[in-house]
Design a protein around this motif. Structure first.
Motif, PDB file in Angstrom:
ATOM      1  N   GLY A  73       0.821  -1.250  -0.126  1.00 54.95           N
ATOM      2  CA  GLY A  73       0.047  -0.121   0.034  1.00 54.95           C
ATOM      3  C   GLY A  73       0.941   1.505   0.119  1.00 54.95           C
ATOM      4  N   GLY A  74       2.190   1.060   0.001  1.00 55.33           N
ATOM      5  CA  GLY A  74       2.927   2.577   0.150  1.00 55.33           C
ATOM      6  C   GLY A  74       3.029   3.066  -1.423  1.00 55.33           C
ATOM      7  N   ARG A  75       2.989   2.192  -2.182  1.00 56.10           N
ATOM      8  CA  ARG A  75       3.290   2.755  -3.656  1.00 56.10           C
ATOM      9  C   ARG A  75       2.594   1.938  -4.776  1.00 56.10           C
ATOM     10  N   GLY A  76       2.343   2.521  -5.976  1.00 56.86           N
ATOM     11  CA  GLY A  76       2.172   1.715  -7.304  1.00 56.86           C
ATOM     12  C   GLY A  76       0.530   1.849  -6.979  1.00 56.86           C
ATOM     13  N   ILE A  77       0.185   0.593  -7.401  1.00 58.41           N
ATOM     14  CA  ILE A  77      -1.450   0.410  -7.644  1.00 58.41           C
ATOM     15  C   ILE A  77      -1.793   0.075  -6.147  1.00 58.41           C
ATOM     16  N   ALA A 129       0.714  -2.129   4.402  1.00 57.11           N
ATOM     17  CA  ALA A 129       1.938  -2.907   4.753  1.00 57.11           C
ATOM     18  C   ALA A 129       2.844  -3.134   3.572  1.00 57.11           C
ATOM     19  N   GLY A 130       3.933  -2.979   3.628  1.00 52.39           N
ATOM     20  CA  GLY A 130       4.917  -3.138   2.526  1.00 52.39           C
ATOM     21  C   GLY A 130       6.385  -3.257   3.543  1.00 52.39           C
ATOM     22  N   ARG A 131       7.454  -3.318   2.534  1.00 51.19           N
ATOM     23  CA  ARG A 131       8.879  -3.219   3.143  1.00 51.19           C
ATOM     24  C   ARG A 131       9.363  -1.764   3.402  1.00 51.19           C
ATOM     25  N   LYS A 132       8.892  -0.861   2.732  1.00 50.52           N
ATOM     26  CA  LYS A 132       9.524   0.373   2.983  1.00 50.52           C
ATOM     27  C   LYS A 132       8.611   1.397   3.866  1.00 50.52           C
ATOM     28  N   GLY A 158       9.287   4.489   4.884  1.00 52.34           N
ATOM     29  CA  GLY A 158       9.148   5.832   4.320  1.00 52.34           C
ATOM     30  C   GLY A 158       7.607   5.906   3.511  1.00 52.34           C
ATOM     31  N   ALA A 159       7.708   5.000   2.663  1.00 55.91           N
ATOM     32  CA  ALA A 159       6.423   4.938   1.654  1.00 55.91           C
ATOM     33  C   ALA A 159       4.999   4.676   2.394  1.00 55.91           C
ATOM     34  N   LEU A 160       5.161   3.655   3.283  1.00 51.82           N
ATOM     35  CA  LEU A 160       4.236   3.542   4.068  1.00 51.82           C
ATOM     36  C   LEU A 160       3.639   4.765   4.816  1.00 51.82           C
ATOM     37  N   GLU A 161       4.621   5.485   5.382  1.00 55.66           N
ATOM     38  CA  GLU A 161       4.296   6.432   6.450  1.00 55.66           C
ATOM     39  C   GLU A 161       3.751   7.794   5.436  1.00 55.66           C
ATOM     40  N   SER A 162       4.344   7.875   4.361  1.00 59.74           N
ATOM     41  CA  SER A 162       3.409   9.017   3.423  1.00 59.74           C
ATOM     42  C   SER A 162       2.296   8.655   2.914  1.00 59.74           C
ATOM     43  N   ALA A 163       1.765   7.377   2.638  1.00 65.55           N
ATOM     44  CA  ALA A 163       0.420   6.885   2.417  1.00 65.55           C
ATOM     45  C   ALA A 163      -0.445   7.189   3.436  1.00 65.55           C
ATOM     46  N   VAL A 164       0.022   6.797   4.560  1.00 65.49           N
ATOM     47  CA  VAL A 164      -0.583   7.142   6.040  1.00 65.49           C
ATOM     48  C   VAL A 164      -1.034   8.579   6.068  1.00 65.49           C
ATOM     49  N   ALA A 181      -5.407   5.459  10.003  1.00 66.84           N
ATOM     50  CA  ALA A 181      -4.584   4.697   9.028  1.00 66.84           C
ATOM     51  C   ALA A 181      -3.526   4.151  10.139  1.00 66.84           C
ATOM     52  N   LEU A 182      -2.707   3.144   9.320  1.00 63.91           N
ATOM     53  CA  LEU A 182      -1.706   2.497  10.323  1.00 63.91           C
ATOM     54  C   LEU A 182      -0.640   2.002   9.226  1.00 63.91           C
ATOM     55  N   ALA A 183       0.771   2.178   9.369  1.00 64.80           N
ATOM     56  CA  ALA A 183       1.803   1.766   8.684  1.00 64.80           C
ATOM     57  C   ALA A 183       2.463   0.675   9.085  1.00 64.80           C
ATOM     58  N   LEU A 184       2.338  -0.552   8.727  1.00 64.38           N
ATOM     59  CA  LEU A 184       3.160  -1.779   9.278  1.00 64.38           C
ATOM     60  C   LEU A 184       4.123  -2.525   8.405  1.00 64.38           C
TER      61      LEU A 184
END
Ligand SMILES: NC(=O)c1ccc[n+]([C@@H]2O[C@H](COP(=O)([O-])OP(=O)(O)OC[C@H]3O[C@@H](n4cnc5c(N)ncnc54)[C@H](OP(=O)(O)O)[C@@H]3O)[C@@H](O)[C@H]2O)c1
Length: 261
Positions: free
Chosen positions: A19-23, A41-44, A46-52, A62-65
């Motif tokens: 959910g951090g990047r792309g589709i 959820a995803g590995r990166k 930073g990307a997750l936190e910006s999505a949050v 929202a929650l980044a895991l």
């Protein structure tokens, strides 16, 4: 229920892998716009936190895991943290996937395993960890990301990705089987088979190559955020309350085309 109410996701919680990047990011934002709280959820991180941050700006929780879905212990930790955030997770979008291009006659076993590890084993691990709470609650919608590659072969020069195609075929088989197994428990399981969408997976095509590619699509373009957001929101919502075991093809018409001109 009015038609807008059918698509309304207020009061529901979604988990979107990748959910951090792309589709996946588009899907996470689309579900939030429809009213859902969203775990990404995803590995990166930073990307997750910006999505949050983007989801919270829409007024949703929202929650980044950060999670590597290829590591079973991390998948279990993700499921536990997600269920602490909301029980059950109402909407699971199994979006994260990878591909590996290599000549078919020399396709490395390591490539096969790496692709299957994420696209199938990771997807199954998370689904198996979250489905019991859905079945217990008697509600839930699982949406798996497949691909048109599950249904159509590709020439060696264009699509040397046998493991990816096989993994997506298996995702569709799993989708129909789980739909039957979970249907009596009130949990729906569907898939989306995208055609080409404008993400990192399409970055190698630019200029004339990109124009030539788009010319082969009946709708004459690649997919964009809204195209996937509408499809996932439909399958996740009560608008699709009587839809399960289905794969919705979202490909600009590619699968309908008889390709020899
Ligand atoms: N783009 C297309 O044209 C197209 C066409 C057909 C089907 N699809 C399907 O649509 C879905 C999304 O595709 P995309 O184009 O958005 O792909 P992408 O741009 O390559 O993104 C892949 C996503 O998966 C996550 N991911 C990768 N490895 C992971 C791992 N080990 N653990 C957890 N997360 C991982 C990535 O996040 P991190 O890097 O942060 O981990 C990223 O968010 C996939 O299922 C793909 O097969 C895409």
């Amino acid at each position: 229920m009015s038609t807008p109410q059918l698509f309304d996701l207020h009061g529901r919680t979604a988990l979107v892998t990748g959910g951090g990047r792309g589709i996946g990011r588009w899907i996470a934002l689309g579900l939030a716009e429809a009213g859902a709280d969203v775990v990404v959820a995803g590995r990166k991180r930073g990307a997750l936190e910006s999505a949050v941050a983007e989801i919270e700006a829409l007024g949703r929780r929202a929650l980044a895991l950060p999670t590597d879905l290829c590591v079973p212990q991390e998948v279990q930790a993700l499921a536990a943290a997600a269920l602490a955030f909301a029980r059950p997770i109402d909407i699971l979008v199994n979006n994260a996937a990878r591909t590996w291009a290599a000549p078919t006659l020399d396709y490395p076993l390591e490539a096969w395993d790496r692709v299957m590890d994420l696209n199938l084993r990771g997807l199954w691990g998370l689904t198996a960890a979250l489905a019991p709470a859905m079945c217990e609650a008697g509600r839930g919608s699982i949406v798996n990301l497949s691909s048109v590659s599950a249904r159509r072969g590709g020439f060696e020069e264009e699509q040397p990705v046998v493991a990816y195609s096989a993994s997506k075929g298996a995702v569709e088989a799993l989708t129909t089987d789980l739909a039957i197994k979970f249907g009596p428990r009130g949990v729906r399981v569907n898939a989306i088979a995208p055609g080409p969408f404008d993400t990192d997976m399409m970055k190698h095509l630019t200029g004339d190559a990109r124009a030539a590619h788009d010319a082969q699509v009946p709708l004459r373009r690649t997919g964009s955020a809204a195209d996937i957001q509408g499809a996932v929101t439909f399958l996740a919502s009560d608008a699709a309350a009587f839809v399960t075991g289905h794969t919705l093809v979202v490909d600009g018409g590619i699968s309908a085309l008889y390709p020899i001109r």
